[in-house]
Design a protein around this motif. Structure first.
Motif, PDB file in Angstrom:
ATOM      1  N   GLU A  19       0.862  -1.186   0.000  1.00 33.14           N
ATOM      2  CA  GLU A  19       0.000   0.000   0.000  1.00 33.14           C
ATOM      3  C   GLU A  19       0.897   1.235   0.000  1.00 33.14           C
ATOM      4  OE1 GLU A  19      -2.835   0.143   3.197  1.00 33.14           O
ATOM      5  OE2 GLU A  19      -3.718  -1.778   2.643  1.00 33.14           O
ATOM      6  N   LEU A  20       0.606   2.185  -0.883  1.00 25.62           N
ATOM      7  CA  LEU A  20       1.428   3.397  -0.961  1.00 25.62           C
ATOM      8  C   LEU A  20       1.035   4.371   0.151  1.00 25.62           C
ATOM      9  CD1 LEU A  20       3.463   5.104  -2.736  1.00 25.62           C
ATOM     10  CD2 LEU A  20       1.445   6.043  -3.844  1.00 25.62           C
ATOM     11  N   ARG A  21       2.025   4.813   0.911  1.00 22.85           N
ATOM     12  CA  ARG A  21       1.741   5.800   1.953  1.00 22.85           C
ATOM     13  C   ARG A  21       2.740   6.947   1.840  1.00 22.85           C
ATOM     14  NH1 ARG A  21      -0.473   2.255   7.121  1.00 22.85           N
ATOM     15  NH2 ARG A  21      -2.352   1.628   6.015  1.00 22.85           N
ATOM     16  N   VAL A  22       2.217   8.148   1.701  1.00 23.23           N
ATOM     17  CA  VAL A  22       3.082   9.304   1.467  1.00 23.23           C
ATOM     18  C   VAL A  22       2.671  10.467   2.367  1.00 23.23           C
ATOM     19  CG1 VAL A  22       3.894  10.957  -0.259  1.00 23.23           C
ATOM     20  CG2 VAL A  22       3.365   8.634  -0.959  1.00 23.23           C
ATOM     21  N   GLY A  23       3.648  11.090   2.975  1.00 23.00           N
ATOM     22  CA  GLY A  23       3.413  12.340   3.704  1.00 23.00           C
ATOM     23  C   GLY A  23       2.486  12.208   4.893  1.00 23.00           C
ATOM     24  N   VAL A  24       2.348  10.998   5.422  1.00 29.35           N
ATOM     25  CA  VAL A  24       1.388  10.766   6.504  1.00 29.35           C
ATOM     26  C   VAL A  24       1.685  11.679   7.693  1.00 29.35           C
ATOM     27  CG1 VAL A  24       0.493   9.052   8.120  1.00 29.35           C
ATOM     28  CG2 VAL A  24       0.992   8.387   5.770  1.00 29.35           C
ATOM     29  N   SER A  25       2.945  11.838   8.021  1.00 28.14           N
ATOM     30  CA  SER A  25       3.278  12.680   9.182  1.00 28.14           C
ATOM     31  C   SER A  25       4.155  13.859   8.780  1.00 28.14           C
ATOM     32  CB  SER A  25       3.958  11.831  10.258  1.00 28.14           C
ATOM     33  OG  SER A  25       5.094  11.196   9.745  1.00 28.14           O
ATOM     34  N   ARG A  26       3.865  14.410   7.604  1.00 26.92           N
ATOM     35  CA  ARG A  26       4.729  15.499   7.127  1.00 26.92           C
ATOM     36  C   ARG A  26       4.628  16.739   8.007  1.00 26.92           C
ATOM     37  NH1 ARG A  26       1.291  15.329   2.344  1.00 26.92           N
ATOM     38  NH2 ARG A  26      -0.511  16.639   2.748  1.00 26.92           N
ATOM     39  N   ASN A  27       3.551  16.829   8.784  1.00 27.37           N
ATOM     40  CA  ASN A  27       3.419  18.005   9.652  1.00 27.37           C
ATOM     41  C   ASN A  27       4.006  17.805  11.042  1.00 27.37           C
ATOM     42  OD1 ASN A  27       2.110  19.460   7.637  1.00 27.37           O
ATOM     43  ND2 ASN A  27       0.178  18.457   8.118  1.00 27.37           N
ATOM     44  N   VAL A  28       4.580  16.641  11.257  1.00 31.19           N
ATOM     45  CA  VAL A  28       5.217  16.414  12.558  1.00 31.19           C
ATOM     46  C   VAL A  28       6.478  17.274  12.613  1.00 31.19           C
ATOM     47  CG1 VAL A  28       6.379  14.707  14.024  1.00 31.19           C
ATOM     48  CG2 VAL A  28       4.353  14.043  12.720  1.00 31.19           C
ATOM     49  N   PRO A  29       6.612  18.121  13.621  1.00 29.84           N
ATOM     50  CA  PRO A  29       7.779  19.007  13.670  1.00 29.84           C
ATOM     51  C   PRO A  29       9.079  18.213  13.775  1.00 29.84           C
ATOM     52  CG  PRO A  29       6.243  19.453  15.489  1.00 29.84           C
ATOM     53  CD  PRO A  29       5.708  18.285  14.754  1.00 29.84           C
ATOM     54  N   GLU A  30      10.110  18.783  13.168  1.00 33.17           N
ATOM     55  CA  GLU A  30      11.425  18.116  13.186  1.00 33.17           C
ATOM     56  C   GLU A  30      11.877  17.808  14.602  1.00 33.17           C
ATOM     57  OE1 GLU A  30      13.765  20.115   9.831  1.00 33.17           O
ATOM     58  OE2 GLU A  30      15.257  19.246  11.211  1.00 33.17           O
ATOM     59  N   SER A  31      11.544  18.712  15.528  1.00 32.76           N
ATOM     60  CA  SER A  31      11.967  18.497  16.918  1.00 32.76           C
ATOM     61  C   SER A  31      11.328  17.228  17.474  1.00 32.76           C
ATOM     62  CB  SER A  31      11.577  19.701  17.775  1.00 32.76           C
ATOM     63  OG  SER A  31      10.187  19.920  17.668  1.00 32.76           O
ATOM     64  N   ALA A  32      10.073  16.954  17.077  1.00 31.80           N
ATOM     65  CA  ALA A  32       9.397  15.740  17.561  1.00 31.80           C
ATOM     66  C   ALA A  32      10.061  14.497  16.964  1.00 31.80           C
ATOM     67  CB  ALA A  32       7.910  15.781  17.204  1.00 31.80           C
ATOM     68  N   VAL A  33      10.492  14.610  15.703  1.00 32.74           N
ATOM     69  CA  VAL A  33      11.185  13.483  15.067  1.00 32.74           C
ATOM     70  C   VAL A  33      12.499  13.220  15.798  1.00 32.74           C
ATOM     71  CG1 VAL A  33      12.264  12.636  12.940  1.00 32.74           C
ATOM     72  CG2 VAL A  33      10.159  13.977  12.799  1.00 32.74           C
ATOM     73  N   ARG A  34      13.216  14.298  16.098  1.00 36.04           N
ATOM     74  CA  ARG A  34      14.511  14.148  16.793  1.00 36.04           C
ATOM     75  C   ARG A  34      14.328  13.490  18.157  1.00 36.04           C
ATOM     76  NH1 ARG A  34      16.117  19.075  14.582  1.00 36.04           N
ATOM     77  NH2 ARG A  34      15.467  20.188  16.442  1.00 36.04           N
ATOM     78  N   ILE A  35      13.304  13.937  18.880  1.00 32.36           N
ATOM     79  CA  ILE A  35      13.051  13.360  20.216  1.00 32.36           C
ATOM     80  C   ILE A  35      12.690  11.878  20.078  1.00 32.36           C
ATOM     81  CG2 ILE A  35      11.475  13.412  22.217  1.00 32.36           C
ATOM     82  CD1 ILE A  35      11.383  16.514  21.781  1.00 32.36           C
ATOM     83  N   ALA A  36      11.870  11.579  19.067  1.00 32.53           N
ATOM     84  CA  ALA A  36      11.466  10.179  18.852  1.00 32.53           C
ATOM     85  C   ALA A  36      12.691   9.309  18.604  1.00 32.53           C
ATOM     86  CB  ALA A  36      10.513  10.100  17.659  1.00 32.53           C
ATOM     87  N   LEU A  37      13.605   9.799  17.761  1.00 32.41           N
ATOM     88  CA  LEU A  37      14.791   9.011  17.437  1.00 32.41           C
ATOM     89  C   LEU A  37      15.711   8.846  18.646  1.00 32.41           C
ATOM     90  CD1 LEU A  37      15.675  10.363  13.879  1.00 32.41           C
ATOM     91  CD2 LEU A  37      14.588   8.214  14.484  1.00 32.41           C
ATOM     92  N   ALA A  38      15.783   9.891  19.456  1.00 30.67           N
ATOM     93  CA  ALA A  38      16.696   9.848  20.610  1.00 30.67           C
ATOM     94  C   ALA A  38      16.162   8.970  21.738  1.00 30.67           C
ATOM     95  CB  ALA A  38      16.945  11.269  21.123  1.00 30.67           C
ATOM     96  N   THR A  39      14.843   8.921  21.883  1.00 34.01           N
ATOM     97  CA  THR A  39      14.281   8.199  23.035  1.00 34.01           C
ATOM     98  C   THR A  39      13.711   6.831  22.665  1.00 34.01           C
ATOM     99  OG1 THR A  39      12.080   9.134  22.675  1.00 34.01           O
ATOM    100  CG2 THR A  39      13.573  10.367  24.122  1.00 34.01           C
TER     101      THR A  39
END
Ligand code: SF4
Length: 281
Positions: A19-39
């Motif tokens: 199933e093609l999925r694109v841009g599902v969380s494109r509005n997630v702020p970069e800071s939230a991505v960084r925190i997710a990766l770190a924790t």
């Protein structure tokens, strides 16, 4: 997840990773991505699928992560290259999802496989999800290209029941051409798995005219046989199920006219691995 995170609705469970999925969380702020990766408290998943019999022993639930740093010419799921194409899922939610299937997985001698994308792009989330699976008594398997294997400590690595390692081709230059990256780190990870006596299945995608050179395959087979920890080799025939994704994403797909391997080529390839003393399918 904080309230300011906007997520385009997409169900976590999919019929298949195709199933093609694109841009599902494109509005997630970069800071939230960084925190997710770190924790590892949140991961980005293309989807969960159930009922797989090809991604490890028994019947598997597969968590497909998003994010991959490789660019394989034959990638079936190029939408998983971008992390924010995935659904942000808290570790609690992912654990809850897995819990639904835990009894069935045990009855069917299966377990949880984390695949991708490249799961080790989000290694902290993967480690936490595997720990949750082990608490439920669920078997764990990691499907990886091995490039970020050194992100896992020895202890984290030893806690994983099975690693499905993809070796794409042997020759360094050819590997770069095919994936955009060097093969060395994958081979180093294989050696580390062997040194720690971790169970490993080798996965090899057979693409006519791209990865079907018998000499190259024989080198992978002899390297793998010498490791001593490879329990099984799966030769995966190339298919075109992902072609439409390349088109819809407007990407240049170079394998447009490549056919799946013939039964004869498949058998010859499996035989190369068997001749090296490996159990191959
Ligand atoms: S490593 Fe896997 S997910 Fe990444 S580009 Fe290659 S085939 Fe696709």
């Amino acid at each position: 997840m904080s309230d300011d995170v906007t997520v385009i609705e997409a169900p976590l469970e999919a019929k298949s990773p195709f199933e093609l999925r694109v841009g599902v969380s494109r509005n997630v702020p970069e800071s939230a991505v960084r925190i997710a990766l770190a924790t590892g408290d949140m991961g980005f998943l293309h989807s969960f699928t159930t009922g797989s019999t090809v991604d490890g022993p028994g019947v598997r639930v597969v968590a497909w992560t998003s994010g991959c740093m490789w660019r394989c010419q034959y990638c079936h799921n190029p939408d998983t290259w971008t992390m924010t194409n995935g659904i942000p899922v808290t570790i609690e939610k992912a654990t809850e999802e897995l819990r639904k299937y835990r009894h069935g997985l045990k009855v069917m001698s299966g377990g949880l496989t984390v695949s991708g994308g490249e799961p080790l792009m989000q290694h902290r989330f993967v480690v936490k999800l595997f720990a949750a699976a082990k608490e439920m008594g669920v078997h764990t398997a990691l499907d990886t290209n091995g490039y970020y294997g050194d992100r896992l400590s020895d202890q984290e690595l030893d806690a994983i029941d099975l690693v499905l390692l993809d070796i794409k081709t042997w020759d360094s230059e050819r590997h770069r051409e095919l994936t955009g990256m060097d093969v060395v780190r994958t081979l180093e990870f294989a050696l580390r798995l062997a040194a720690r006596r971790r169970s490993m299945w080798l996965r090899f995608v057979l693409v006519p005219g791209v990865s079907d050179d018998p000499e190259e395959i024989a080198k992978i087979a002899s390297f793998s046989a010498a490791l001593g920890n490879v329990e099984r080799v799966d030769v995966l025939p190339f298919h075109q199920l992902g072609r439409y994704k390349w088109k819809q994403l407007g990407m240049n797909y170079t394998l447009e006219h490549v056919e799946p391997p013939s039964p004869d080529l498949l058998e010859r390839t499996v035989t190369i691995f068997r001749k090296a003393g490996l159990t191959a399918h």
